[in-house]
Design a protein around this motif. Structure first.
Motif, PDB file in Angstrom:
ATOM      1  N   PRO A 102       0.769  -1.222   0.010  1.00 19.93           N
ATOM      2  CA  PRO A 102       0.042   0.040   0.094  1.00 19.93           C
ATOM      3  C   PRO A 102       0.901   1.453  -0.032  1.00 19.93           C
ATOM      4  N   GLY A 103       0.676   2.256  -0.765  1.00 21.10           N
ATOM      5  CA  GLY A 103       1.337   3.605  -0.964  1.00 21.10           C
ATOM      6  C   GLY A 103       2.253   3.515  -2.150  1.00 21.10           C
ATOM      7  N   MET A 104       2.420   2.383  -2.661  1.00 20.91           N
ATOM      8  CA  MET A 104       3.126   2.356  -4.009  1.00 20.91           C
ATOM      9  C   MET A 104       2.342   2.716  -5.013  1.00 20.91           C
ATOM     10  N   VAL A 105       2.962   3.348  -6.205  1.00 21.85           N
ATOM     11  CA  VAL A 105       2.273   3.719  -7.398  1.00 21.85           C
ATOM     12  C   VAL A 105       2.672   3.072  -8.443  1.00 21.85           C
ATOM     13  N   TRP A 106       1.501   2.483  -9.207  1.00 18.49           N
ATOM     14  CA  TRP A 106       1.716   1.874 -10.581  1.00 18.49           C
ATOM     15  C   TRP A 106       1.551   3.098 -11.811  1.00 18.49           C
ATOM     16  N   VAL A 107       2.391   3.252 -12.688  1.00 11.59           N
ATOM     17  CA  VAL A 107       2.407   4.128 -13.577  1.00 11.59           C
ATOM     18  C   VAL A 107       2.104   3.095 -14.872  1.00 11.59           C
ATOM     19  N   THR A 108       1.170   3.278 -15.713  1.00 11.30           N
ATOM     20  CA  THR A 108       1.008   2.583 -16.978  1.00 11.30           C
ATOM     21  C   THR A 108       1.772   3.407 -18.127  1.00 11.30           C
ATOM     22  N   ASP A 109       2.555   2.291 -18.858  1.00  8.91           N
ATOM     23  CA  ASP A 109       3.562   3.083 -20.002  1.00  8.91           C
ATOM     24  C   ASP A 109       2.786   2.527 -21.270  1.00  8.91           C
ATOM     25  N   VAL A 110       2.178   1.235 -21.252  1.00 13.10           N
ATOM     26  CA  VAL A 110       1.581   0.878 -22.547  1.00 13.10           C
ATOM     27  C   VAL A 110       0.302   0.046 -22.162  1.00 13.10           C
ATOM     28  N   SER A 111      -0.697   0.328 -22.890  1.00 10.05           N
ATOM     29  CA  SER A 111      -2.071  -0.254 -22.707  1.00 10.05           C
ATOM     30  C   SER A 111      -2.885  -0.037 -23.909  1.00 10.05           C
ATOM     31  N   ASP A 112      -3.653  -1.259 -23.974  1.00  7.61           N
ATOM     32  CA  ASP A 112      -4.827  -1.204 -25.139  1.00  7.61           C
ATOM     33  C   ASP A 112      -5.787  -0.109 -24.958  1.00  7.61           C
ATOM     34  N   ASP A 113      -5.842   0.229 -23.372  1.00  6.14           N
ATOM     35  CA  ASP A 113      -6.770   1.311 -23.466  1.00  6.14           C
ATOM     36  C   ASP A 113      -5.905   2.659 -23.323  1.00  6.14           C
ATOM     37  N   ALA A 114      -6.034   3.407 -24.278  1.00  2.82           N
ATOM     38  CA  ALA A 114      -5.128   4.629 -24.211  1.00  2.82           C
ATOM     39  C   ALA A 114      -5.250   5.768 -23.030  1.00  2.82           C
ATOM     40  N   ASP A 115      -6.348   5.627 -22.343  1.00  2.00           N
ATOM     41  CA  ASP A 115      -6.769   6.367 -21.266  1.00  2.00           C
ATOM     42  C   ASP A 115      -5.890   6.045 -20.194  1.00  2.00           C
ATOM     43  N   LEU A 116      -5.511   4.963 -20.044  1.00  2.00           N
ATOM     44  CA  LEU A 116      -4.447   4.203 -18.790  1.00  2.00           C
ATOM     45  C   LEU A 116      -3.151   4.896 -18.940  1.00  2.00           C
ATOM     46  N   VAL A 117      -2.820   5.244 -20.070  1.00  2.00           N
ATOM     47  CA  VAL A 117      -1.568   5.306 -20.412  1.00  2.00           C
ATOM     48  C   VAL A 117      -1.005   6.884 -19.662  1.00  2.00           C
ATOM     49  N   GLY A 118       0.122   6.604 -18.956  1.00  2.00           N
ATOM     50  CA  GLY A 118       0.664   7.600 -18.029  1.00  2.00           C
ATOM     51  C   GLY A 118      -0.053   7.961 -16.469  1.00  2.00           C
ATOM     52  N   ARG A 119      -1.235   7.153 -16.582  1.00  2.00           N
ATOM     53  CA  ARG A 119      -1.984   7.313 -15.207  1.00  2.00           C
ATOM     54  C   ARG A 119      -1.239   6.751 -14.194  1.00  2.00           C
ATOM     55  N   GLU A 120      -1.105   7.296 -12.964  1.00  2.00           N
ATOM     56  CA  GLU A 120      -0.511   6.891 -11.881  1.00  2.00           C
ATOM     57  C   GLU A 120      -1.654   6.502 -10.848  1.00  2.00           C
ATOM     58  N   LEU A 121      -1.393   5.251 -10.290  1.00  2.00           N
ATOM     59  CA  LEU A 121      -2.391   4.524  -9.883  1.00  2.00           C
ATOM     60  C   LEU A 121      -1.843   4.126  -8.415  1.00  2.00           C
ATOM     61  N   ARG A 122      -2.473   4.490  -7.254  1.00  2.00           N
ATOM     62  CA  ARG A 122      -1.899   4.521  -5.899  1.00  2.00           C
ATOM     63  C   ARG A 122      -2.441   3.156  -5.251  1.00  2.00           C
ATOM     64  N   ILE A 123      -1.621   2.340  -5.065  1.00  2.00           N
ATOM     65  CA  ILE A 123      -2.186   0.992  -4.222  1.00  2.00           C
ATOM     66  C   ILE A 123      -2.595   1.344  -2.915  1.00  2.00           C
ATOM     67  N   GLY A 124      -3.771   0.663  -2.799  1.00  2.00           N
ATOM     68  CA  GLY A 124      -4.373   0.828  -1.450  1.00  2.00           C
ATOM     69  C   GLY A 124      -4.407  -0.329  -0.768  1.00  2.00           C
ATOM     70  N   ARG A 125      -4.919  -1.639  -1.332  1.00  2.00           N
ATOM     71  CA  ARG A 125      -5.007  -2.703  -0.650  1.00  2.00           C
ATOM     72  C   ARG A 125      -4.305  -3.702  -1.639  1.00  2.00           C
ATOM     73  N   VAL A 126      -3.577  -4.767  -1.087  1.00  2.00           N
ATOM     74  CA  VAL A 126      -3.174  -5.951  -1.941  1.00  2.00           C
ATOM     75  C   VAL A 126      -4.066  -7.195  -1.289  1.00  2.00           C
ATOM     76  N   ILE A 127      -4.542  -7.779  -2.384  1.00  2.00           N
ATOM     77  CA  ILE A 127      -5.432  -9.025  -1.900  1.00  2.00           C
ATOM     78  C   ILE A 127      -4.861 -10.134  -2.303  1.00  2.00           C
ATOM     79  N   GLY A 128      -4.727 -11.232  -1.357  1.00  2.00           N
ATOM     80  CA  GLY A 128      -3.960 -12.385  -1.729  1.00  2.00           C
ATOM     81  C   GLY A 128      -4.875 -13.424  -1.482  1.00  2.00           C
ATOM     82  N   GLY A 129      -4.410 -14.741  -1.622  1.00  2.00           N
ATOM     83  CA  GLY A 129      -5.278 -15.833  -1.427  1.00  2.00           C
ATOM     84  C   GLY A 129      -4.505 -17.108  -1.517  1.00  2.00           C
TER      85      GLY A 129
END
Length: 132
Positions: free
Chosen positions: A86-113
């Motif tokens: 939590p608190g890390m940021v994922w930055v999308t560089d390449v995606s089929d969804d052009a709106d996601l490119v460059g978007r910075e997403l802050r991780i809030g929860r990591v769900i495991g199983g």
């Protein structure tokens, strides 16, 4: 390996640090990649970090002006070899969804199983950051 082959987006998982810059009289944010290109210290040869980003709507709130504000949450899927926190940021560089490119997403929860084949992270856009 099969789960990773389905991860069509590429990007960087980064640690975030903030410090006050007296010259600019502002808080400066720095992103340091821990997974993805430009992380040779971690044994990465510059290859893109694989992941998959999916959008979900978690609700809407009514504004005083009578307009609804849609709150979007993102699900970031990463290989099991990656250890997001939590608190890390994922930055999308390449995606089929052009709106996601460059978007910075802050991780809030990591769900495991117990039978996890990938790391599933719930995240919000840094621009719209709210506690998850």
């Amino acid at each position: 390996a099969e789960a990773e082959s389905m991860m069509r987006d590429t990007g960087r998982l980064c640690l975030v640090s903030e410090a006050f810059n007296p010259g600019a009289n502002a808080i400066v944010r720095d992103l340091s990649p821990v997974y993805g290109p430009s992380t040779p210290a971690l044994g990465d040869s510059g290859r893109p970090g694989r992941g998959r980003v999916r959008r979900t709507v978690i609700g809407a709130t009514d504004e005083a002006a009578g307009q609804a504000e849609v709150i979007q949450q993102y699900e970031v899927l990463l290989p099991l070899s990656v250890a997001p926190q939590p608190g890390m940021v994922w930055v999308t560089d390449v995606s089929d969804d052009a709106d996601l490119v460059g978007r910075e997403l802050r991780i809030g929860r990591v769900i495991g199983g117990t039978h996890a084949i990938q790391r599933r992270c719930l995240a919000v856009d840094v621009r719209d950051f709210r506690e998850l």
